[in-house]
Write a protein that holds these residues in place. Sequence first.
Motif, PDB file in Angstrom:
ATOM      1  N   THR A 263     -19.619 -17.490  -2.424  1.00  8.10           N
ATOM      2  CA  THR A 263     -20.623 -16.465  -2.145  1.00  8.10           C
ATOM      3  C   THR A 263     -21.795 -17.123  -1.420  1.00  8.10           C
ATOM      4  OG1 THR A 263     -21.820 -16.835  -4.215  1.00  8.10           O
ATOM      5  CG2 THR A 263     -19.963 -15.273  -4.268  1.00  8.10           C
ATOM      6  N   ASP A 264     -22.718 -16.322  -0.908  1.00  9.77           N
ATOM      7  CA  ASP A 264     -23.892 -16.880  -0.234  1.00  9.77           C
ATOM      8  C   ASP A 264     -24.699 -17.769  -1.182  1.00  9.77           C
ATOM      9  OD1 ASP A 264     -23.344 -15.715   2.188  1.00  9.77           O
ATOM     10  OD2 ASP A 264     -24.586 -13.940   1.843  1.00  9.77           O
TER      11      ASP A 264
ATOM     12  N   ASP B  99     -25.467 -21.847  -0.833  1.00 11.97           N
ATOM     13  CA  ASP B  99     -26.820 -22.410  -0.918  1.00 11.97           C
ATOM     14  C   ASP B  99     -26.888 -23.497  -1.988  1.00 11.97           C
ATOM     15  OD1 ASP B  99     -27.659 -20.707   1.065  1.00 11.97           O
ATOM     16  OD2 ASP B  99     -28.549 -19.235  -0.302  1.00 11.97           O
ATOM     17  N   THR B 100     -26.185 -23.285  -3.100  1.00  7.80           N
ATOM     18  CA  THR B 100     -26.162 -24.283  -4.173  1.00  7.80           C
ATOM     19  C   THR B 100     -25.428 -25.549  -3.738  1.00  7.80           C
ATOM     20  OG1 THR B 100     -26.196 -22.516  -5.823  1.00  7.80           O
ATOM     21  CG2 THR B 100     -25.503 -24.689  -6.581  1.00  7.80           C
ATOM     22  N   VAL B 101     -24.360 -25.382  -2.966  1.00  6.67           N
ATOM     23  CA  VAL B 101     -23.623 -26.533  -2.436  1.00  6.67           C
ATOM     24  C   VAL B 101     -24.541 -27.372  -1.533  1.00  6.67           C
ATOM     25  CG1 VAL B 101     -21.779 -27.205  -0.844  1.00  6.67           C
ATOM     26  CG2 VAL B 101     -21.322 -25.518  -2.626  1.00  6.67           C
TER      27      VAL B 101
ATOM     28  N   GLY C 220     -14.839 -21.022   8.742  1.00  7.56           N
ATOM     29  CA  GLY C 220     -14.003 -20.567   7.646  1.00  7.56           C
ATOM     30  C   GLY C 220     -14.124 -21.275   6.320  1.00  7.56           C
ATOM     31  N   LEU C 221     -15.064 -22.213   6.162  1.00  3.19           N
ATOM     32  CA  LEU C 221     -15.169 -22.940   4.894  1.00  3.19           C
ATOM     33  C   LEU C 221     -15.469 -21.987   3.742  1.00  3.19           C
ATOM     34  CD1 LEU C 221     -16.853 -26.283   4.081  1.00  3.19           C
ATOM     35  CD2 LEU C 221     -17.731 -24.272   2.926  1.00  3.19           C
ATOM     36  N   GLU C 222     -16.423 -21.081   3.922  1.00  5.14           N
ATOM     37  CA  GLU C 222     -16.779 -20.153   2.852  1.00  5.14           C
ATOM     38  C   GLU C 222     -15.599 -19.283   2.443  1.00  5.14           C
ATOM     39  OE1 GLU C 222     -21.168 -18.525   2.628  1.00  5.14           O
ATOM     40  OE2 GLU C 222     -20.547 -18.560   4.723  1.00  5.14           O
ATOM     41  N   GLN C 223     -14.859 -18.809   3.428  1.00  2.00           N
ATOM     42  CA  GLN C 223     -13.731 -17.930   3.136  1.00  2.00           C
ATOM     43  C   GLN C 223     -12.604 -18.678   2.418  1.00  2.00           C
ATOM     44  OE1 GLN C 223     -15.230 -18.171   6.137  1.00  2.00           O
ATOM     45  NE2 GLN C 223     -16.371 -16.231   6.059  1.00  2.00           N
ATOM     46  N   ASP C 224     -12.300 -19.905   2.898  1.00  2.00           N
ATOM     47  CA  ASP C 224     -11.201 -20.667   2.299  1.00  2.00           C
ATOM     48  C   ASP C 224     -11.499 -21.080   0.862  1.00  2.00           C
ATOM     49  OD1 ASP C 224      -9.956 -20.394   4.694  1.00  2.00           O
ATOM     50  OD2 ASP C 224     -10.017 -22.512   5.270  1.00  2.00           O
TER      51      ASP C 224
ATOM     52  N   ALA D 128     -29.197 -15.833   3.728  1.00  2.00           N
ATOM     53  CA  ALA D 128     -28.442 -15.045   4.705  1.00  2.00           C
ATOM     54  C   ALA D 128     -28.938 -13.606   4.752  1.00  2.00           C
ATOM     55  CB  ALA D 128     -26.955 -15.083   4.359  1.00  2.00           C
ATOM     56  N   ALA D 129     -29.478 -13.134   3.629  1.00  2.00           N
ATOM     57  CA  ALA D 129     -29.978 -11.757   3.571  1.00  2.00           C
ATOM     58  C   ALA D 129     -31.176 -11.556   4.503  1.00  2.00           C
ATOM     59  CB  ALA D 129     -30.369 -11.404   2.138  1.00  2.00           C
ATOM     60  N   TRP D 130     -31.854 -12.641   4.877  1.00  2.00           N
ATOM     61  CA  TRP D 130     -33.030 -12.556   5.746  1.00  2.00           C
ATOM     62  C   TRP D 130     -32.682 -12.739   7.222  1.00  2.00           C
ATOM     63  CZ3 TRP D 130     -36.423 -16.181   2.203  1.00  2.00           C
ATOM     64  CH2 TRP D 130     -36.791 -15.468   1.053  1.00  2.00           C
ATOM     65  N   SER D 131     -31.394 -12.924   7.531  1.00  2.00           N
ATOM     66  CA  SER D 131     -30.978 -13.071   8.924  1.00  2.00           C
ATOM     67  C   SER D 131     -31.054 -11.699   9.618  1.00  2.00           C
ATOM     68  CB  SER D 131     -29.547 -13.624   8.992  1.00  2.00           C
ATOM     69  OG  SER D 131     -28.635 -12.688   8.434  1.00  2.00           O
ATOM     70  N   PRO D 132     -31.109 -11.638  10.952  1.00  2.55           N
ATOM     71  CA  PRO D 132     -30.999 -12.774  11.871  1.00  2.55           C
ATOM     72  C   PRO D 132     -32.341 -13.424  12.230  1.00  2.55           C
ATOM     73  CG  PRO D 132     -30.967 -10.738  13.107  1.00  2.55           C
ATOM     74  CD  PRO D 132     -31.081 -10.342  11.666  1.00  2.55           C
ATOM     75  N   PHE D 133     -33.474 -12.855  11.752  1.00  4.09           N
ATOM     76  CA  PHE D 133     -34.768 -13.376  12.223  1.00  4.09           C
ATOM     77  C   PHE D 133     -35.445 -14.309  11.212  1.00  4.09           C
ATOM     78  CE2 PHE D 133     -34.112  -9.219  14.351  1.00  4.09           C
ATOM     79  CZ  PHE D 133     -34.006  -9.691  15.653  1.00  4.09           C
ATOM     80  N   TYR D 134     -35.080 -14.244   9.951  1.00  2.00           N
ATOM     81  CA  TYR D 134     -35.571 -15.163   8.916  1.00  2.00           C
ATOM     82  C   TYR D 134     -37.099 -15.224   8.841  1.00  2.00           C
ATOM     83  CZ  TYR D 134     -30.755 -16.811   8.572  1.00  2.00           C
ATOM     84  OH  TYR D 134     -29.386 -16.882   8.380  1.00  2.00           O
ATOM     85  N   HIS D 135     -37.758 -14.108   8.969  1.00  3.45           N
ATOM     86  CA  HIS D 135     -39.222 -14.090   8.917  1.00  3.45           C
ATOM     87  C   HIS D 135     -39.785 -14.566   7.576  1.00  3.45           C
ATOM     88  CE1 HIS D 135     -39.825 -11.189  12.595  1.00  3.45           C
ATOM     89  NE2 HIS D 135     -39.344 -12.370  12.929  1.00  3.45           N
TER      90      HIS D 135
END
Length: 523
Positions: free
Chosen positions: A98-99, A103-105, A90-94, A444-451
């Motif tokens: 954004t994604d 990533d910047t964090v 829940g860190l992102e939600q609290d 995250a847009a490349w999940s779930p396989f992250y090719h």
Amino acid sequence: MASFSTDAKPAEQNSGYNLKNEGEIQEIEHSRNSDDRGSDIEKLLLAEGRVKAERHLVRKLDCRLLPCIVLIFIMNYVDRTAITSARLKGLEQDLHLTDLQFDTVIAILYASYCPAQVPSNMILNKVKRPSLYIGICVVLWGITSASTAATKNYAGILLCRVFIGLPEAAFYPGAIYLLSRWYTRKELAFRSAILYGGLLISNAFGSLMAAGILSNMEGKLGIRAWRWLFIIEGSITCFIGFCSMYILPDYPQNTRWMSPEERLLAQVRLSEDAAEADEDCAEDSAWTGFKQAISDPKVPIFAVMTCSQLLGLSFVNFFPTLTSTLGFNTTVSLLLAAPPWIFATMVCLANAWHCDRSGERFFHIAGPWWGVILGFIISLATRVTGARYVSMFLMASGYAGFALTLVWVSNAIPRPPAKRAAAIGIVNGFGNIGNLIGSYAWKAAWSPFYHPSMWISLSALLFSSALALVIRILLKRENKRMDRDEIGDLKGAGRERIEEAARLEGISFEQALERKRGFRYLY
């Protein structure tokens, strides 16, 4: 006047002090002291108990220095990567991230962590009490990590990540440098691997700790579980930091919990190892060491190689996310993240042990990268859950190569200490830019396989392998040059360090020079 002269002469004789030849007398006394010191050294070196005394010294270091820095390193990465575990609860939600913001964090830590490593190691080489310097930095990053629990928004957590990078920058390159001030080249790889095993275990231990906290602390005292994660782990780090100030050694010449004989033996061992005293001369300032390091062509190549390999290994910051793509719940995903790192720790130790025994460096560093490449190929070729989990074992084992990178830097740039300290800081500082870039490589847009992420990482590891081969060729050429060249005309700082080595070992300058001729780089 005659009676005064008669009275004065016996006084002079009794004191053994000729006022007209004061300089000569001081020179004789200095010579006697040097002879006495040389005699003590000779007794130390020729005594039947030398081997036993050296084993005792190494065992003492192994029992006191290694456990402390391993424990610190465990908490170093537990604190640094806690944010990826907190993301699952829940860190992102609290914090309304954004994604891209998340990533910047992740990435912003390296904006302070990377540039701070060079000045930190330059400072470490000059301070007399590295135990205090490292210990204070550990406490500071523990406090900053715990403060992350109080953040309310994107700006708050961003500031915490920036400030945690500054004190963390002192630890890993500083720990490698401290090890190089105590262990010989044939001992350093395995001890450094034990240190780096702390990182690998931290990925397993951190996941297990996070699983326990996140599953049991939700809502306690009205605080979210992910906030408890930062509070508990940061508090443990602070406690360890205070303890390390009393446990860690300083340098061989001034460590308080060693006897004078042990301190002398520690200096002699390093002097014998490189045929030069492991001390800076008068002209070896921190700035001089930095200029020497940056002008050595091996250092920039090492730096770019490390950057490329850490980009290839940047999946470490997203490992719990990767295991979560296998299709299990949060607790099981965190538990599944542990076994690959336990396996990687065993591979790391075995690889380093053989590296020390053989004296070979290139294949022991690049080989594990090729295992990661194989893991990527498996994941790219199949979507079967079991095969993808096996590939994660191969991916995690790639860090067995990185564990030896700074060891190779230390071996390739052994003297003077000011240059070695700067080189280690430059290589690790610039190298961690690879982690910064990697923070954006696992979208995250490349999940779930992250090719796409795997193709980026695979290419980076191939490039780092090529650069490692270049370094191997350079060192082989350097050894051939030393085979051809005579160094009897050494002057300046190089000659001073050989003279100091001769003094420490109680041998002649010619004998120390001959030993210097036997020194060769490990490749």
